[in-house]
Design an enzyme around this catalytic site. Structure first.
Site, PDB file in Angstrom:
ATOM      1  N   GLY A  26      25.765 -11.767  69.248  1.00 52.78           N
ATOM      2  CA  GLY A  26      26.747 -11.322  68.262  1.00 52.78           C
ATOM      3  C   GLY A  26      27.539 -12.468  67.685  1.00 52.78           C
TER       4      GLY A  26
ATOM      5  N   TYR B 196      33.504   5.123  73.626  1.00 53.78           N
ATOM      6  CA  TYR B 196      33.707   3.667  73.534  1.00 53.78           C
ATOM      7  C   TYR B 196      34.351   3.161  74.817  1.00 53.78           C
ATOM      8  CZ  TYR B 196      35.429  -0.914  72.259  1.00 53.78           C
ATOM      9  OH  TYR B 196      35.685  -2.260  72.263  1.00 53.78           O
TER      10      TYR B 196
ATOM     11  N   ASP C  10      18.167  -7.552  67.204  1.00 52.17           N
ATOM     12  CA  ASP C  10      19.161  -6.557  67.587  1.00 52.17           C
ATOM     13  C   ASP C  10      19.082  -6.388  69.100  1.00 52.17           C
ATOM     14  OD1 ASP C  10      20.613  -4.184  68.084  1.00 52.17           O
ATOM     15  OD2 ASP C  10      20.084  -3.363  66.126  1.00 52.17           O
TER      16      ASP C  10
ATOM     17  N   GLY D 178      33.432 -12.996  64.031  1.00 54.96           N
ATOM     18  CA  GLY D 178      34.445 -12.709  65.034  1.00 54.96           C
ATOM     19  C   GLY D 178      34.431 -13.601  66.254  1.00 54.96           C
TER      20      GLY D 178
END
Length: 252
Positions: free
Chosen positions: A10, A152, A59, A14
């Site tokens: 990822g 979550y 992914d 961020g």
């Protein structure tokens, strides 16, 4: 002497991107993974020319692709010193009785199963060498549950439990396992959670100063630069305005 190698999932935005840049600046060669190849190329331009960079487009939800790519890395990239399991997302913020099953699948597949798939491919090399560090990026949601966040929060509670289990299982091999659990961090996180609704995403950080990705990258740097007898096992980091998952002091 050859640089150490960090693999960061990822890494297209961020916390992952900030961690890649931060570790590159202290001399790590970087393997960066993400779904957006163009973002990985942009990341490359921000890294020092003195380090090596390997972008990998996949992914983490794709079990076969993860195994195919990570178990067949070029020889110079096989000995990964630090794995940062950063890829993760929140999808939707609906109560359990009306939530979208696709949102649930996405969160469990990325946040939990994706972390496991990547770890499974990298851990055997670390145990064989009897060295290495795994850093799992969790959330304050790993420690608390809040309204409309049941799945979550469940996914991040799972990350916390998996991290603790990893630390126990890998203890005989000298592999250090770290958990970093941030509170509110201003990244693309809320934009993803609210499915591109800018106005709704902006309200998450309204009237307060959130953490930024670099704040978490600084903790990553601290963890990886500790001597080998030190493990920063579990860190919860909040912006000063945040006291818990739901209690935030906001300017009015």
């Amino acid at each position: 002497m050859k640089n150490k190698i960090a693999l960061i999932t990822g890494a297209t935005s961020g916390i992952g991107k900030a961690a890649a840049i931060t570790l590159a600046k202290i001399g790590f060669d970087i393997i960066a993974t993400g779904r957006r190849g163009n973002r990985l190329e942009e990341l490359k331009q921000e890294l020092p020319a003195t380090i090596e960079f390997l972008p990998l487009v996949f992914d983490v939800r794709d079990r076969e692709k993860v195994a195919e790519i990570l178990e067949n890395l070029p020889e110079q990239w096989k000995n990964i010193d630090v794995l940062i399991n950063n890829a993760g997302n929140a999808h939707g913020m609906d109560p359990v009785q009306s939530a979208d099953l696709d949102d649930w699948d996405a969160m469990m597949d990325i946040n939990v199963k994706g972390l496991l798939y990547v770890s499974k491919a990298i851990i055997p090399g670390m145990t064989a060498r009897k060295s290495g560090m795994i850093i799992n990026i969790g959330s304050i949601a790993a420690k608390e549950v809040y309204p409309n966040g049941s799945v979550y929060c469940g996914s991040k509670h799972a990350v916390d439990a998996i991290t603790k289990g990893m630390r126990i299982d890998l203890n005989p091999f000298g592999v250090r396992v770290v958990a970093i659990h941030p509170g509110l961090v201003e990244t693309e996180f809320s934009l993803v959670r609210f499915k591109g609704d800018d106005k709704r995403a902006d309200t998450v950080y309204q009237g307060m100063e959130p953490l930024v990705a670099q704040d978490i990258a600084d903790i990553v740097e601290f963890a990886v630069t500790r001597p080998s007898h030190v493990t920063i096992a579990d860190v919860v980091v909040l912006p000063t305005a945040q006291a818990s998952a739901t209690l935030v002091k906001r300017d009015t």
